[in-house]
Enzyme design. Structure first.
Site, PDB file in Angstrom:
ATOM      1  CE  LYS A 156      47.497 -26.485  41.395  1.00 55.38           C
ATOM      2  NZ  LYS A 156      48.273 -26.616  42.631  1.00 55.38           N
ATOM      3  NE  ARG A 188      43.188 -28.835  50.083  1.00 53.36           N
ATOM      4  CZ  ARG A 188      43.725 -27.760  50.634  1.00 53.36           C
ATOM      5  NH1 ARG A 188      44.555 -27.002  49.919  1.00 53.36           N
ATOM      6  NH2 ARG A 188      43.451 -27.426  51.893  1.00 53.36           N
ATOM      7  CB  SER A 226      47.066 -29.978  44.402  1.00 50.12           C
ATOM      8  OG  SER A 226      47.961 -28.929  44.669  1.00 50.12           O
TER       9      SER A 226
END
Length: 356
Positions: A156, A188, A226
């Protein structure tokens, strides 16, 4: 010896933690053993998707009531966007202790957090190196020494907002982009290349600021990244196989060549000696092919001005995978920069191995 457990819990809304609360109350989940929680939340998956932060806040409030300050160590990875038939849910990764009858190796879980990423480092080599170092720490925490035993790495990562860009500029720094949506892809992409670097999939001398989100011939077969507005650093979870863990669960991975390539999922299940079914956990990445075609046939995911291409891809891939495993609680994350080949992406399966 540690035993990995994975609990899939349906949610009625981003702040619905009642299922997790009930599992803790009945003793099905020991809060002290929770290492990470992945979630699919019903937002748009873009910059202004606050369903992720809403879910994180709700989970933190519940966990702090059971774990105190230790709750801050739990990696909370929320992926926005449950387009199509994808069902909102949480995946709770728990470490238990015991003597499982199943022999090692077994599913192993490791986690790591990074410091806040300077805004000017996002989408650049500073982020690549920060993620690579954290992946190595998470591998060590999982007891995994060989990168080949890693099957899925979930990161993340942060994004840029207009205010964050201005803050960097006020310090005399420049950011990789001032486009907040583009910053999600850059974050990302840099994170994925950090994973590739840590796992030996890409050599460091092949990397530079210039290749990030530019040279898509560089990619990881095990990265899932993500980005979100709800954090400033990175939360990293490594899933693999280790001789230091036991239990029935195992993990295998493959790479989807395109959005309808489900053969790797079937191959992963076969490698585990498992059958598709309600208990199967599927983790995947989705990204529309930049060619605008899937096996020679034109798609329009890149041409829709109303709906982000990543939203189309999530729905499409989730539908294909749901047809294989027979349920819709599938973790499909959109945005596949440097995560698998163009139009395809990494996919991992967690299932109980067949005994005997």
């Amino acid at each position: 010896m540690p035993i990995a457990k994975v609990h899939r819990i349906a949610t009625a809304s981003p702040d619905d933690v009642s299922g997790l609360a009930a599992a803790i109350a009945t003793g099905a989940i020991a809060p002290a053993g929770i290492l990470a929680i992945f979630g699919k939340t019903e937002g748009n998956g873009c910059v202004n998707d606050f369903s992720r932060g809403f879910a994180v806040q709700s989970l933190q409030m519940l966990l702090r009531g059971h774990m105190g300050a230790a709750a801050d160590e739990v990696c909370l990875v929320m992926s926005g966007g449950t387009e199509g038939g994808m069902s909102p849910h949480f995946l709770v990764f728990e470490r238990a202790e015991g003597n499982a009858p199943e022999a090692a190796p077994a599913l192993a879980i490791g986690r790591a957090h990074t410091p806040d990423l300077p805004f000017e480092a996002l989408g650049r080599m500073g982020q690549v190196r920060m993620v690579a170092q954290a992946v190595r720490r998470a591998m060590a925490a999982a007891g995994i020494t060989d990168p080949e035993d890693v099957h899925f790495v979930q990161v993340k990562c942060p994004l840029l907002t207009a205010m964050r860009v201005k803050e960097a500029e006020a310090r005399g720094a420049t950011t990789a982009t001032s486009d907040t949506l583009k910053s999600m892809g850059l974050s990302r992409g840099a994170s994925a290349l950090g994973i590739a670097l840590a796992l030996g999939e890409v050599a460091e001398d092949a990397l530079s600021d210039a290749v990030i989100c530019a040279d898509y011939g560089l990619w990881s077969a095990r990265a899932s990244c993500s980005s979100g507005i709800e954090l400033l650093g990175h939360e990293i979870v490594v899933l693999g196989m280790s001789e230091g863990w036991s239990g029935p669960l195992a993990i295998a991975h493959g790479v989807m060549a395109d959005a309808i390539d489900v053969t790797p999922v079937k191959a992963a299940l076969s490698a585990l000696g498992a059958e598709a079914g309600e208990a199967t956990i599927v983790l995947a990445k989705a990204e529309p092919s930049r060619s605008g075609r899937i096996r020679g046939k034109r798609h329009t995911m890149l041409d829709d001005s109303d709906i982000s291409p990543t939203r189309h891809a999530r729905a499409f891939v989730a539908g294909a995978l749901a047809g294989v495993v027979g349920h819709t609680e599938i973790y499909v994350s959109g945005g596949g920069e440097h995560q698998g080949p163009d139009g395809g992406g990494p996919v991992a399966v967690i299932a109980a191995r067949t005994m005997g």
